[in-house]
Write a protein that holds these residues in place. Structure first.
Motif, PDB file in Angstrom:
ATOM      1  N   LEU A 187       0.865  -1.159  -0.056  1.00  0.00           N
ATOM      2  CA  LEU A 187      -0.207   0.165  -0.025  1.00  0.00           C
ATOM      3  C   LEU A 187       0.911   1.156   0.193  1.00  0.00           C
ATOM      4  N   SER A 188       2.102   1.182   0.191  1.00  0.00           N
ATOM      5  CA  SER A 188       2.892   2.389   0.417  1.00  0.00           C
ATOM      6  C   SER A 188       3.036   2.968  -0.959  1.00  0.00           C
ATOM      7  N   TYR A 189       3.118   2.086  -1.986  1.00  0.00           N
ATOM      8  CA  TYR A 189       3.388   2.797  -3.281  1.00  0.00           C
ATOM      9  C   TYR A 189       1.894   3.348  -3.715  1.00  0.00           C
ATOM     10  N   SER A 190       0.857   2.488  -3.682  1.00  0.00           N
ATOM     11  CA  SER A 190      -0.563   2.873  -4.162  1.00  0.00           C
ATOM     12  C   SER A 190      -0.651   4.448  -3.434  1.00  0.00           C
ATOM     13  N   SER A 191      -0.482   4.483  -2.037  1.00  0.00           N
ATOM     14  CA  SER A 191      -0.827   5.569  -1.364  1.00  0.00           C
ATOM     15  C   SER A 191      -0.024   6.630  -1.661  1.00  0.00           C
ATOM     16  N   PHE A 192       1.093   6.318  -2.197  1.00  0.00           N
ATOM     17  CA  PHE A 192       2.085   7.646  -2.883  1.00  0.00           C
ATOM     18  C   PHE A 192       1.623   8.083  -4.102  1.00  0.00           C
ATOM     19  N   LEU A 193       0.955   7.052  -4.996  1.00  0.00           N
ATOM     20  CA  LEU A 193       0.535   7.475  -6.109  1.00  0.00           C
ATOM     21  C   LEU A 193      -0.486   8.417  -6.073  1.00  0.00           C
TER      22      LEU A 193
END
Length: 442
Positions: A187-193
């Motif tokens: 989720l860290s990547y999708s949250s960043f996106l």
């Protein structure tokens, strides 16, 4: 009394753990009082008709648990103070993290490689006067990629200490606002996106990989720039994509003109027979970007990620001329026998525990639903007869922490949990096994 010990080779629990548990029981009930000398390794292995290594490992496990003390030249004795039972003060057993114990990366590793570098290059180790360091590192990364099934030209390779910044640069080149991500992901990547204003669509998974029928329906209404996939076991579900699924995904990328970001970080831990050919190596139309978060596994302090770009994209990324000391160190590390040894030790250590816990989870089929049986650093499952919260509460009482499924999806509820093997050792493994087997009574 040792004749009462019965070991079963049909039991998935390793013989040394069975033996250690039997001896621990005799100690707890007083059959083996304090200061009692245990039989010699040779004597007990002969009496029980087992390998001597089994006795050695059982004695080591009892010693780690504080039940016995070994004296060189004298033997192994029951300890006067025993700390085998979990207590409120016992340290938590982490089954949530995929990062490995830092004991694999001691300070001596730095000293040895730094001395080797200085001896070979002198003061030049702190600079790159001939601009060779950058090229040498990309060649070393290219050789590393070969070991995970990826064939790439060094000119297409990039490395970064800040993967999120690299991601921003990538999105600037291809700036459409919609990105597809597997339904269970980091989720860290999708949250960043999402924080950058991108629309993130979760795409469901099947046992063979991404649900491509669903993806085709989405592509009829959405113009997607990137689809982020984990074709190996690092997706929280533990699945590996089937070869046909990979080929069809590449066909869709060509037809709908999107890029695939392929995360192959945990390919070393795909123990069962799966299709390990990376999408990048199957891609003939330059639609795949391959990433490997090297430091996440094998050098946690430096935070480097490796990227292989398709030729068309590689020309759009500027590269530094000189390499830093950290990057020279990374290049020496990749080429060293030290790294080869650490990597092999981590893979074999995890595989040993995978082989122990997998059959136990299979035996619990009426208690839990195991999503995938592919090898990995973790298992992804949900309870059958009780709620996820009840299962997690029970394991917390055993001082065991899992990663709840809510960490890997934007959905409000997820009944699955992930159990990681990365931090287990010979002391904590039996405790986890006992806790899992105890779930039958819940």
């Amino acid at each position: 009394m040792f004749c009462t010990i019965h070991l079963s080779k049909s039991d998935p629990t390793p013989l040394y753990i069975q033996l250690a548990n039997s001896l621990a029981h005799l100690i707890k009930i007083g059959e083996l009082p304090n200061h009692t000398k245990l039989p010699t390794i040779r004597t007990l292995s002969k009496k029980l008709n087992i390998n001597r290594d089994t006795v050695v490992n059982a004695y080591k496990l009892l010693e780690n648990q504080g039940l016995v003390t070994a004296y060189v030249g004298s033997g192994t004795y029951v300890s006067s103070s025993q700390v085998s039972q979990p207590s409120e003060s016992q340290e938590t057993i982490s089954c949530s993290s995929l990062f490995f114990n830092k004991s694999y990366f001691p300070p001596s590793l730095i000293n040895e490689l730094a001395n080797e570098m200085i001896a070979a290059e002198g003061w030049n180790v702190f600079s790159d006067p001939l601009y060779r360091g950058h090229t040498l590192l990309k060649q070393s990364i290219s050789e590393f990629f070969k070991s995970v099934g990826l064939l790439s030209n060094p000119s297409q390779i990039r490395y970064t200490k800040d993967f999120l910044s690299f991601l921003v640069d990538l999105l600037k080149i291809h700036p459409n606002s919609t990105i597809g991500i597997e339904a269970y992901h980091d989720l860290s990547y999708s949250s960043f996106l999402r924080s950058l204003g991108f629309k993130v669509i979760e795409l469901p998974l099947t046992q063979n990989g991404l649900d491509l029928d669903h993806l085709e329906k989405v592509l009829q209404t959405e113009h997607i720039s990137f689809i982020w996939v984990s074709t190996y076991v690092q997706n929280p579900t533990g699945i590996s994509y089937a070869l046909e699924n990979k080929k069809r995904l590449l066909e869709l990328a060509e037809h709908h003109q999107f890029y695939i970001i392929e995360d192959g970080t945990l390919s070393d831990f795909a123990y069962t027979e799966t299709s390990l050919m990376p999408l990048y190596s199957l891609d003939h139309n330059n639609h795949v970007i391959y990433i490997y978060h090297f430091s996440k596994l094998y050098l946690p302090t430096l935070q480097y990620s490796f990227i292989a770009l398709p030729p068309a994209l590689s020309k759009k990324f500027n590269e530094p001329m000189q390499s830093t000391f950290n990057e020279r160190f990374l290049q020496y590390y990749l080429d060293s026998s030290i790294f080869s040894s650490i990597r092999q030790e981590i893979i074999e250590h995890n595989y040993k525990y995978f082989k122990v816990i997998m059959p136990i989870l299979k035996e619990l089929k009426d208690t839990i639903n195991l999503y995938s049986e592919h090898g990995s650093l973790f298992f992804w499952f949900k309870p059958q007869a009780i709620s996820s919260s009840a299962m997690e509460k029970y394991l917390l009482q055993q001082h065991i922490i899992l990663a709840p499924g809510e960490l890997f999806t934007m959905k409000s509820k997820c009944s699955y949990s992930r159990l990681s093997l990365a931090h287990l050792n010979d002391t904590t493994l039996p405790l986890v096994i006992d806790a899992l087997q105890g779930m039958v009574t819940l």
